[in-house]
Enzyme design. Structure first.
Site, PDB file in Angstrom:
ATOM      1  N   ARG A  47      -3.657  -0.106   6.038  1.00 58.94           N
ATOM      2  CA  ARG A  47      -2.401  -0.421   6.710  1.00 58.94           C
ATOM      3  C   ARG A  47      -2.254   0.455   7.948  1.00 58.94           C
ATOM      4  O   ARG A  47      -2.696   1.601   7.970  1.00 58.94           O
ATOM      5  CB  ARG A  47      -1.206  -0.181   5.778  1.00 58.94           C
ATOM      6  CG  ARG A  47      -1.040  -1.255   4.713  1.00 58.94           C
ATOM      7  CD  ARG A  47       0.199  -1.023   3.869  1.00 58.94           C
ATOM      8  NE  ARG A  47       0.075   0.136   3.024  1.00 58.94           N
ATOM      9  CZ  ARG A  47       0.543   1.338   3.290  1.00 58.94           C
ATOM     10  NH1 ARG A  47       1.224   1.565   4.399  1.00 58.94           N
ATOM     11  NH2 ARG A  47       0.377   2.340   2.454  1.00 58.94           N
TER      12      ARG A  47
ATOM     13  N   TYR B 243      -6.801  -6.919   7.576  1.00 60.59           N
ATOM     14  CA  TYR B 243      -6.761  -6.094   6.370  1.00 60.59           C
ATOM     15  C   TYR B 243      -5.583  -6.528   5.491  1.00 60.59           C
ATOM     16  O   TYR B 243      -4.462  -6.699   5.982  1.00 60.59           O
ATOM     17  CB  TYR B 243      -6.644  -4.594   6.721  1.00 60.59           C
ATOM     18  CG  TYR B 243      -6.304  -3.792   5.486  1.00 60.59           C
ATOM     19  CD1 TYR B 243      -7.284  -3.574   4.504  1.00 60.59           C
ATOM     20  CD2 TYR B 243      -5.017  -3.330   5.247  1.00 60.59           C
ATOM     21  CE1 TYR B 243      -6.968  -2.901   3.333  1.00 60.59           C
ATOM     22  CE2 TYR B 243      -4.696  -2.652   4.073  1.00 60.59           C
ATOM     23  CZ  TYR B 243      -5.674  -2.443   3.123  1.00 60.59           C
ATOM     24  OH  TYR B 243      -5.358  -1.790   1.951  1.00 60.59           O
TER      25      TYR B 243
ATOM     26  N   LYS C 141       3.479  -6.430   1.327  1.00 59.37           N
ATOM     27  CA  LYS C 141       4.331  -5.380   1.893  1.00 59.37           C
ATOM     28  C   LYS C 141       5.365  -5.953   2.863  1.00 59.37           C
ATOM     29  O   LYS C 141       6.510  -5.510   2.907  1.00 59.37           O
ATOM     30  CB  LYS C 141       3.470  -4.341   2.612  1.00 59.37           C
ATOM     31  CG  LYS C 141       2.382  -3.748   1.746  1.00 59.37           C
ATOM     32  CD  LYS C 141       2.936  -3.080   0.522  1.00 59.37           C
ATOM     33  CE  LYS C 141       1.849  -2.350  -0.249  1.00 59.37           C
ATOM     34  NZ  LYS C 141       2.337  -1.772  -1.496  1.00 59.37           N
TER      35      LYS C 141
ATOM     36  N   HIS D 156       8.895  -0.314  -4.354  1.00 59.54           N
ATOM     37  CA  HIS D 156       7.433  -0.106  -4.445  1.00 59.54           C
ATOM     38  C   HIS D 156       7.140   0.478  -5.824  1.00 59.54           C
ATOM     39  O   HIS D 156       6.844   1.665  -5.951  1.00 59.54           O
ATOM     40  CB  HIS D 156       7.027   0.861  -3.324  1.00 59.54           C
ATOM     41  CG  HIS D 156       5.560   0.966  -3.093  1.00 59.54           C
ATOM     42  ND1 HIS D 156       4.979   2.079  -2.519  1.00 59.54           N
ATOM     43  CD2 HIS D 156       4.540   0.114  -3.349  1.00 59.54           C
ATOM     44  CE1 HIS D 156       3.676   1.896  -2.411  1.00 59.54           C
ATOM     45  NE2 HIS D 156       3.385   0.718  -2.914  1.00 59.54           N
TER      46      HIS D 156
ATOM     47  N   SER E 269       1.293   4.938  -2.168  1.00 62.79           N
ATOM     48  CA  SER E 269       0.058   4.150  -2.223  1.00 62.79           C
ATOM     49  C   SER E 269      -1.110   4.999  -2.708  1.00 62.79           C
ATOM     50  O   SER E 269      -1.242   6.157  -2.316  1.00 62.79           O
ATOM     51  CB  SER E 269      -0.265   3.614  -0.827  1.00 62.79           C
ATOM     52  OG  SER E 269       0.860   2.946  -0.319  1.00 62.79           O
ATOM     53  N   ALA E 270      -1.955   4.389  -3.537  1.00 64.45           N
ATOM     54  CA  ALA E 270      -3.176   5.028  -4.042  1.00 64.45           C
ATOM     55  C   ALA E 270      -2.893   6.323  -4.800  1.00 64.45           C
ATOM     56  O   ALA E 270      -3.634   7.291  -4.704  1.00 64.45           O
ATOM     57  CB  ALA E 270      -4.178   5.261  -2.905  1.00 64.45           C
ATOM     58  N   CYS E 271      -1.791   6.346  -5.556  1.00 68.75           N
ATOM     59  CA  CYS E 271      -1.471   7.508  -6.402  1.00 68.75           C
ATOM     60  C   CYS E 271      -1.490   7.125  -7.879  1.00 68.75           C
ATOM     61  O   CYS E 271      -0.867   7.786  -8.704  1.00 68.75           O
ATOM     62  CB  CYS E 271      -0.109   8.078  -6.056  1.00 68.75           C
ATOM     63  SG  CYS E 271      -0.119   9.040  -4.539  1.00 68.75           S
TER      64      CYS E 271
ATOM     65  N   ASP F 235       2.594  -2.891  -8.498  1.00 70.10           N
ATOM     66  CA  ASP F 235       2.889  -2.432  -7.135  1.00 70.10           C
ATOM     67  C   ASP F 235       4.331  -2.657  -6.673  1.00 70.10           C
ATOM     68  O   ASP F 235       4.873  -1.834  -5.968  1.00 70.10           O
ATOM     69  CB  ASP F 235       1.934  -3.117  -6.158  1.00 70.10           C
ATOM     70  CG  ASP F 235       1.909  -2.438  -4.795  1.00 70.10           C
ATOM     71  OD1 ASP F 235       1.948  -1.199  -4.754  1.00 70.10           O
ATOM     72  OD2 ASP F 235       1.854  -3.140  -3.770  1.00 70.10           O
TER      73      ASP F 235
ATOM     74  N   ARG G 207     -11.040  -2.538  -1.786  1.00 67.88           N
ATOM     75  CA  ARG G 207     -10.060  -3.167  -2.674  1.00 67.88           C
ATOM     76  C   ARG G 207     -10.658  -4.295  -3.508  1.00 67.88           C
ATOM     77  O   ARG G 207     -11.673  -4.874  -3.152  1.00 67.88           O
ATOM     78  CB  ARG G 207      -8.928  -3.767  -1.813  1.00 67.88           C
ATOM     79  CG  ARG G 207      -8.157  -2.753  -0.993  1.00 67.88           C
ATOM     80  CD  ARG G 207      -7.158  -2.057  -1.838  1.00 67.88           C
ATOM     81  NE  ARG G 207      -6.402  -1.052  -1.111  1.00 67.88           N
ATOM     82  CZ  ARG G 207      -5.131  -0.740  -1.391  1.00 67.88           C
ATOM     83  NH1 ARG G 207      -4.477  -1.363  -2.349  1.00 67.88           N
ATOM     84  NH2 ARG G 207      -4.501   0.209  -0.728  1.00 67.88           N
TER      85      ARG G 207
ATOM     86  N   ASN H  82      -1.280  10.159 -20.005  1.00 69.55           N
ATOM     87  CA  ASN H  82       0.069  10.037 -19.435  1.00 69.55           C
ATOM     88  C   ASN H  82       1.021   9.363 -20.430  1.00 69.55           C
ATOM     89  O   ASN H  82       2.240   9.477 -20.313  1.00 69.55           O
ATOM     90  CB  ASN H  82       0.034   9.252 -18.119  1.00 69.55           C
ATOM     91  CG  ASN H  82      -0.683  10.039 -17.025  1.00 69.55           C
ATOM     92  OD1 ASN H  82      -0.763  11.257 -17.098  1.00 69.55           O
ATOM     93  ND2 ASN H  82      -1.218   9.350 -16.029  1.00 69.55           N
TER      94      ASN H  82
HETATM   95  C1  OXD Z   1      -0.441   0.024  -0.648  1.00 68.46           C
HETATM   96  C2  OXD Z   1      -0.972  -1.097  -1.454  1.00 68.46           C
HETATM   97  O1  OXD Z   1      -1.012   0.348   0.396  1.00 68.46           O
HETATM   98  O2  OXD Z   1      -0.371  -1.404  -2.501  1.00 68.46           O
HETATM   99  O3  OXD Z   1       0.578   0.588  -1.056  1.00 68.46           O
HETATM  100  O4  OXD Z   1      -1.947  -1.738  -1.058  1.00 68.46           O
HETATM  101 MN    MN Z   2       1.460  -0.325  -2.784  1.00 66.97          MN
END
Ligand code: OXD
Ligand code: MN
Length: 608
Positions: free
Chosen positions: A87, A215, A224, A244, A266-268, A295, A388, A515
């Site tokens: 992004r 992308y 998004k 989100h 993102s990506a966490c 997401d 991805r 978790n």
């Molecule tokens: C992000 C995704 O970038 O979900 O948050 O792809």
């Molecule tokens: Mn996301």
């Protein structure tokens, strides 16, 4: 707005072949076609036969590579331009009428000026190409949550990804009927010129334009652009929330299922948490997790006074690197059929895919994400860190039976979290909704490869919405506070941090399936089943209340994970205050919460 002229009525559009008779839709598409001048227009019906023909065409044109049909049936690989892999937050704009309504966290341009710029770029952009018309629905078609849109694109890749990520086709047009409240979207690949890359939102006329990118996060507009940036505006106007957030169901040994939603940047690890497999000991007792979404959550107040959520998407656009049978078997299995992989490596031994972290046996010979020969000796990574998979939700072994429930699921707890090496403890609960909104508003996390820019830098990311909130962040916080007053039985709000490190810099918490131990505590607290220790931050677990059976961890380690470093937190407060000053327009209640936190820290608040 300067509208492009449609000189001859319905010159471009063959109205008879259109999937809808909706005048507003046809009129807008006619204008867009007159401007972009495609060779032909193809309506995406949603029928498998049409999609299969497009896949074949994409393979023929080199857009997709067909993968091993035996090992990965219906799967394809796509490589984006090497400069178009994430992004682009610096090229993303919210073009509302007044700059102050976009706020300091969004880029803004005057809508008229931006339309002119976009229309100049779109002028003739489809010449020699096909305009695909994708009618799509965010959320279950016909559901009270559902919103409908059209994306016009010249990219088969976009069509095929949207067909996985959203509900598409004729059924959408039928559900829309003559309604004019649809979202308009235009995507032009052009020549992927970096200088003219734009991801633009016009909230006042529900319009999205993506220019010079291919992308996913920039051009799969349902995700998004619509489900967060435009939808956050709609939610504010209509009294609901677009967040989100993942959504998951936790089933206890009695067979009862409680739902939670969780916002992480993102990506966490949202996809990992959403598809978690509990540790063996807990599984034996009957604990399990059901995935509703990984997401995005749309949340509304239900008739019973609780907050109800749907996942507006229909697939997963997950980060490939790190996904393995160990870290997330459910996600990996979800990718084993009907999936599009983007920017991963091609394993030449069997025409399958590979990425760092998939397993410990990299392919002897591969083609890397840039299309170059790769071996384990190659100095660079085989897959892009933000490579991805686009996988249908129906493939997920733990998909919730409620996934297609048009009413959604009731939410018992909301969790915020980010990557923080030191500050945030493993878990704490806010004192109440207002305090929870404060906790979300000061969220911060280390940046990841999901967006262009430096990786690993701590930045404030309120509610994980920094790149996705389609209006002023201060108004957004006010909307959260207002919602809290309207929800008769609001969910409890928590904060977690899976990424705390020890003195040697190693992760101090095992994360992933473990978790679940934290989720159990959260659910018990949401149900008021157990007590807690009151700290300056909020309620924390009494150390014996986190199930540690089977964990190689001492009570001392757990206490450290839950510890609050007063000096770090005082610093955090002053950073948060500076951030509030930058945002401006911060609701008074949040300043009150910040003052109160600072006071508790200064008083040397002790665990009770
Ligand atoms: C992000 C995704 O970038 O979900 O948050 O792809
Ligand atoms: Mn996301």
């Amino acid at each position: 707005m300067t509208k492009p002229e449609s000189k001859t009525a319905l010159k471009w559009m063959d109205a008879a072949s259109a999937l809808t008779k909706n005048e507003a839709v046809l009129q807008w598409m006619e204008e867009m076609a007159a401007m972009t001048q495609p060779d032909k227009i193809v309506w995406i019906t949603g029928e498998e036969e049409q999609l299969e023909a497009l896949r074949a065409q994409a393979v023929e044109e080199g857009i997709l590579i067909k993968l091993n049909e035996y090992k990965l049936p219906g799967c394809y690989l796509h490589r984006t331009d090497p400069d178009d892999v994430a992004r682009v937050e610096d090229r993303t704009f919210i073009c509302c009428e007044r700059e102050e309504d976009a706020g300091p966290t969004n880029h803004w341009m005057d809508p008229k000026e931006m339309y002119e710029k976009m229309y100049a770029l779109a002028d003739g952009a489809y010449k020699g190409r096909t305009m695909y018309v994708i009618p799509y629905s965010m959320s279950i078609i016909g559901s009270p949550f559902a919103k409908y849109g059209f994306e016009l694109t010249d990219s088969i890749y976009v069509v095929l990804n949207m067909a996985i990520m959203t509900r598409i086709g004729k059924a959408v047009c039928d559900a829309l009927g003559d309604d004019t409240g649809f979202i308009k979207g235009l995507h032009c690949q052009c020549d992927l010129d970096k200088e003219n890359k734009y991801i633009v939102h016009f909230p006042q006329d529900n319009t999205i334009i993506s220019m010079n990118s291919n992308y996913g996060g920039n051009v799969l507009q349902g995700k998004k652009c619509f489900a967060l940036r435009i939808a956050s505006n709609l939610g504010r106007q209509e009294g609901w929330m677009a967040e989100h957030m993942l959504i998951l169901g936790i089933q206890n040994p009695r067979g009862e299922i409680k739902y939670i939603s969780a916002a992480f940047p993102s990506a966490c690890g949202k996809t990992n948490l959403a598809m978690l497999i509990p540790p063996e000991g807990l599984q034996r007792w009957g604990w399990r997790v059901w995935c509703v979404g990984d997401d995005i959550a749309w949340l509304r107040i239900g008739k019973d006074g609780r907050l109800w959520a749907v996942n507006p998407e229909n697939g997963f656009f997950g980060v490939a690197p790190g996904t393995s049978m160990k870290s997330n078997p459910n996600a990996l299995i979800s990718t084993h059929k009907d999936t599009i992989f983007t920017n991963v490596a091609l394993d030449l031994s069997d025409n399958t895919v590979w990425w760092e972290g998939l397993n410990k046996t990299p392919p002897a010979r591969a083609i890397d994400w840039r299309g170059r020969p790769w071996t384990p000796q190659s100095p660079e990574k085989a897959a892009h860190p933000n490579s991805r998979f686009t996988a249908p939700a129906r493939n997920c072994p733990c998909l919730s039976p409620e996934f297609d429930n048009p009413e959604g699921v009731p939410i018992s707890a909301i969790i915020f979290g980010g990557r923080r090496a030191k500050t945030a403890p493993l878990v704490y609960q806010s004192f109440n909704w207002q305090h929870g909104v404060f906790v979300g508003s000061i969220m911060a996390s280390e940046t990841t490869a999901a967006a262009t820019g430096q990786v690993g830098v701590v930045r404030r990311d309120p509610m994980a919405m920094l790149p996705f909130c389609g209006y002023h962040m201060g108004d957004y916080w006010q909307h959260w506070l207002d919602m809290g007053k309207k929800i008769p039985h609001p969910p409890k709000i928590f904060n977690v941090n899976w990424f705390r490190t020890d003195d040697e810099g190693h992760f101090a918490w095992p994360g992933f399936g473990d978790n679940m131990r934290v989720l159990q505590w959260i659910i018990s607290r949401a149900d008021d089943e157990i007590g807690a220790a009151e700290t300056a931050l909020g309620y924390e677990p009494n150390t014996h209340d986190i199930d540690m059976e089977g964990l190689e961890m001492s009570m001392y380690d757990m206490r450290r994970l839950l510890s609050v470093d007063r000096d770090l937190w005082l610093q955090e407060c002053s950073d948060a205050r500076a951030y509030y000053e930058k945002i401006g327009k911060v609701p008074e209640e949040l300043y009150e919460e910040l003052d109160a936190l600072e006071m508790r820290l200064n008083r040397g608040y002790k665990r009770k």
